[in-house]
Design a protein around this motif. Structure first.
Motif, PDB file in Angstrom:
ATOM      1  N   ALA A   1      -3.173  -2.241  -7.933  1.00 60.33           N
ATOM      2  CA  ALA A   1      -2.693  -2.470  -6.572  1.00 60.33           C
ATOM      3  C   ALA A   1      -1.563  -3.493  -6.543  1.00 60.33           C
ATOM      4  O   ALA A   1      -0.591  -3.331  -5.786  1.00 60.33           O
ATOM      5  CB  ALA A   1      -3.842  -2.929  -5.679  1.00 60.33           C
ATOM      6  N   ALA A   2      -1.672  -4.555  -7.360  1.00 62.45           N
ATOM      7  CA  ALA A   2      -0.623  -5.576  -7.395  1.00 62.45           C
ATOM      8  C   ALA A   2       0.690  -4.986  -7.901  1.00 62.45           C
ATOM      9  O   ALA A   2       1.775  -5.300  -7.385  1.00 62.45           O
ATOM     10  CB  ALA A   2      -1.056  -6.746  -8.266  1.00 62.45           C
ATOM     11  N   VAL A   3       0.615  -4.137  -8.917  1.00 60.91           N
ATOM     12  CA  VAL A   3       1.810  -3.462  -9.433  1.00 60.91           C
ATOM     13  C   VAL A   3       2.424  -2.586  -8.345  1.00 60.91           C
ATOM     14  O   VAL A   3       3.648  -2.588  -8.120  1.00 60.91           O
ATOM     15  CB  VAL A   3       1.464  -2.626 -10.687  1.00 60.91           C
ATOM     16  CG1 VAL A   3       2.599  -1.658 -11.032  1.00 60.91           C
ATOM     17  CG2 VAL A   3       1.179  -3.542 -11.866  1.00 60.91           C
ATOM     18  N   ASP A   4       1.593  -1.825  -7.663  1.00 66.36           N
ATOM     19  CA  ASP A   4       2.094  -0.927  -6.609  1.00 66.36           C
ATOM     20  C   ASP A   4       2.751  -1.711  -5.473  1.00 66.36           C
ATOM     21  O   ASP A   4       3.793  -1.310  -4.937  1.00 66.36           O
ATOM     22  CB  ASP A   4       0.950  -0.082  -6.057  1.00 66.36           C
ATOM     23  CG  ASP A   4       0.455   0.963  -7.054  1.00 66.36           C
ATOM     24  OD1 ASP A   4       1.191   1.244  -8.027  1.00 66.36           O
ATOM     25  OD2 ASP A   4      -0.657   1.481  -6.853  1.00 66.36           O
ATOM     26  N   LEU A   5       2.128  -2.837  -5.101  1.00 69.83           N
ATOM     27  CA  LEU A   5       2.688  -3.657  -4.022  1.00 69.83           C
ATOM     28  C   LEU A   5       4.041  -4.239  -4.418  1.00 69.83           C
ATOM     29  O   LEU A   5       4.986  -4.231  -3.630  1.00 69.83           O
ATOM     30  CB  LEU A   5       1.716  -4.774  -3.657  1.00 69.83           C
ATOM     31  CG  LEU A   5       0.500  -4.347  -2.834  1.00 69.83           C
ATOM     32  CD1 LEU A   5      -0.566  -5.435  -2.856  1.00 69.83           C
ATOM     33  CD2 LEU A   5       0.907  -4.020  -1.397  1.00 69.83           C
ATOM     34  N   ALA A   6       4.129  -4.766  -5.641  1.00 69.18           N
ATOM     35  CA  ALA A   6       5.401  -5.321  -6.100  1.00 69.18           C
ATOM     36  C   ALA A   6       6.473  -4.241  -6.149  1.00 69.18           C
ATOM     37  O   ALA A   6       7.634  -4.463  -5.755  1.00 69.18           O
ATOM     38  CB  ALA A   6       5.224  -5.954  -7.477  1.00 69.18           C
ATOM     39  N   GLU A   7       6.086  -3.064  -6.605  1.00 71.79           N
ATOM     40  CA  GLU A   7       7.031  -1.956  -6.712  1.00 71.79           C
ATOM     41  C   GLU A   7       7.545  -1.537  -5.334  1.00 71.79           C
ATOM     42  O   GLU A   7       8.727  -1.183  -5.175  1.00 71.79           O
ATOM     43  CB  GLU A   7       6.358  -0.779  -7.423  1.00 71.79           C
ATOM     44  CG  GLU A   7       7.284   0.362  -7.771  1.00 71.79           C
ATOM     45  CD  GLU A   7       8.241   0.041  -8.915  1.00 71.79           C
ATOM     46  OE1 GLU A   7       9.143   0.868  -9.156  1.00 71.79           O
ATOM     47  OE2 GLU A   7       8.099  -1.028  -9.551  1.00 71.79           O
ATOM     48  N   SER A   8       6.688  -1.577  -4.338  1.00 75.33           N
ATOM     49  CA  SER A   8       7.078  -1.099  -3.010  1.00 75.33           C
ATOM     50  C   SER A   8       7.748  -2.173  -2.160  1.00 75.33           C
ATOM     51  O   SER A   8       8.566  -1.854  -1.288  1.00 75.33           O
ATOM     52  CB  SER A   8       5.859  -0.557  -2.265  1.00 75.33           C
ATOM     53  OG  SER A   8       4.899  -1.579  -2.062  1.00 75.33           O
ATOM     54  N   LEU A   9       7.437  -3.457  -2.404  1.00 80.07           N
ATOM     55  CA  LEU A   9       7.948  -4.521  -1.538  1.00 80.07           C
ATOM     56  C   LEU A   9       9.183  -5.229  -2.081  1.00 80.07           C
ATOM     57  O   LEU A   9      10.000  -5.724  -1.314  1.00 80.07           O
ATOM     58  CB  LEU A   9       6.852  -5.566  -1.296  1.00 80.07           C
ATOM     59  CG  LEU A   9       5.632  -5.116  -0.486  1.00 80.07           C
ATOM     60  CD1 LEU A   9       4.627  -6.256  -0.387  1.00 80.07           C
ATOM     61  CD2 LEU A   9       6.044  -4.647   0.904  1.00 80.07           C
TER      62      LEU A   9
END
Length: 395
Positions: A136-144
């Protein structure tokens, strides 16, 4: 002519001085092996990163050399404490700002930790690479974050972190043996920490240090073992771990390791030696062990020594153990001396110091009749965390 045949005496294999058959019967074989293998794994990790350093450097340089960029060291539990051990040093060494932010913080409050306009290198630690918060942290960084690169440091080639769909990523995969089979992370912690330090520092920065680090760690595992086993069998029901600077991250990891391996039977806390006086000192009872990881820095070490001496004068704790690379002239018997690192920076002390904490937790576990390889058979906690509900971030 008569020939006498002498049967060869087979020496049973052992780990940490205990026959493997006994360890297996007590549910402790994997934990013992994985603690014992750390010096060898550190050597292999050093060689692995050295061979990849040019490739690593090309990938991370645009961010770590940029004073306007940020590096976040992230993971959950033990993996988060890797970042806490490294961040103070790396923030002083790299041009970019360096922070240790657990995935468990980022996932629940991403806007506090992720700046869309600040270039980011997200360094994700994962023994298995399958923790839901890590993905989830990877996905959030990728999207934000507009400009983000991912460096994945893991022990599992099949983990979800390795296969995550991101634009710019590089995986640093450690030796297979570091993918600890035991519940508790031991060699995975030490090797992911070493790999990251070696990857982010200039090429060859650790070349003249790895031998001393590995040998000091080996010394603790062999020569320090009897002292730590005796201490563990004393039955302390409270343990305090104290460390200054990056060693406070180590103190936190030591606290977790003891809690995990004793299935919560030992009450633990951590702090810095200076911070401990400000209230947490009331934690100490007549059956409390206090462990102080002494700094290699001469200035910091004065504060460590003052607190050790104060606690010993108070006489409130059952024992105050001084773990140090700098034995004092008036050395107490309650001292574990780590040789060969007298002139080393604090980060080099983390590996032999954590081995001491792992051994103590391991023998406390056995003394209490807990199975170290699976200390919580009821499944309240698991090797890879379960039961995490992830929520979509509102726009």
């Amino acid at each position: 002519m008569t020939t006498t045949m002498h049967a060869m005496t087979m020496i049973p294999p052992e780990a940490l001085g205990i026959p493997e058959s006994t360890l297996e019967a007590n549910g402790a074989l994997w934990t013992a092996r994985e603690i014992a293998q750390q010096p060898e794994m550190l050597d292999r990790t050093h060689a692995l990163v050295a061979g990849l350093h040019a490739q690593l450097r090309a990938f991370i340089a645009p961010l770590v050399d940029d004073p306007d960029a940020r590096v976040i060291l992230t993971g959950a539990g033990t993996s988060a404490y890797i970042g806490q051990c490294l961040a103070p040093l790396l923030d002083r060494t790299l041009a970019a700002r360096v922070d240790a932010v657990p995935t468990t913080d980022t996932v629940c409050a991403p806007h506090l930790y992720l700046d869309p306009d600040q270039p980011l290198l997200l360094v994700s630690f994962g023994r298995s690479g399958n923790s839901p918060e890590s993905i989830a942290a990877v996905d959030l960084a990728e999207s934000l974050v507009k400009d983000v690169r991912h460096l994945v440091v893991t022990c599992n080639p099949r983990g979800a972190l390795v296969t995550a769909k991101v634009a710019q990523a590089m995986t640093l995969l450690l030796p297979e043996e570091t993918h600890d089979t035991s519940f508790a992370m031991t060699s995975s912690f030490s090797c992911m920490l070493y790999a990251t330090l070696a990857a982010l520092l200039p090429a060859g920065a650790l070349e003249g240090r790895i031998n001393a680090i590995a040998e000091a760690t080996r010394y603790v595992i062999t020569h320090g073992l009897p002292q730590l086993r005796t201490l563990a069998e004393a039955g302390h029901d409270r343990v305090v771990y104290l460390g200054s600077g990056g060693l406070q991250g180590l103190a936190r990891e030591a606290t977790l390791k003891l809690g995990e391996l004793t299935n919560g039977a030992v009450v633990t806390c951590f702090d810095s030696p200076l911070g401990f006086r400000h209230g947490p000192k009331t934690f100490v009872t007549p059956n409390t062990l206090v462990v102080v990881f002494v700094s290699g820095d001469a200035h910091t070490r004065r504060y460590d020594h003052d607190l050790i001496d104060e606690l010993r004068r108070d006489g409130l704790a059952a024992c105050v153990l001084e773990v140090t690379a700098h034995p004092r002239d008036t050395q107490s018997p309650d001292t574990l001396v780590v040789p060969g690192l007298r002139n080393a920076p604090d980060i080099d002390l983390v590996w032999p110091y954590v081995a001491a904490a792992q051994l103590y937790a391991f023998f406390q576990s056995l003394a209490r009749g807990v199975t170290p390889d699976n200390p919580n058979p009821a499944g309240v906690v698991n090797r890879v965390v379960q039961g995490v509900q992830l929520y979509v971030l509102d726009a």
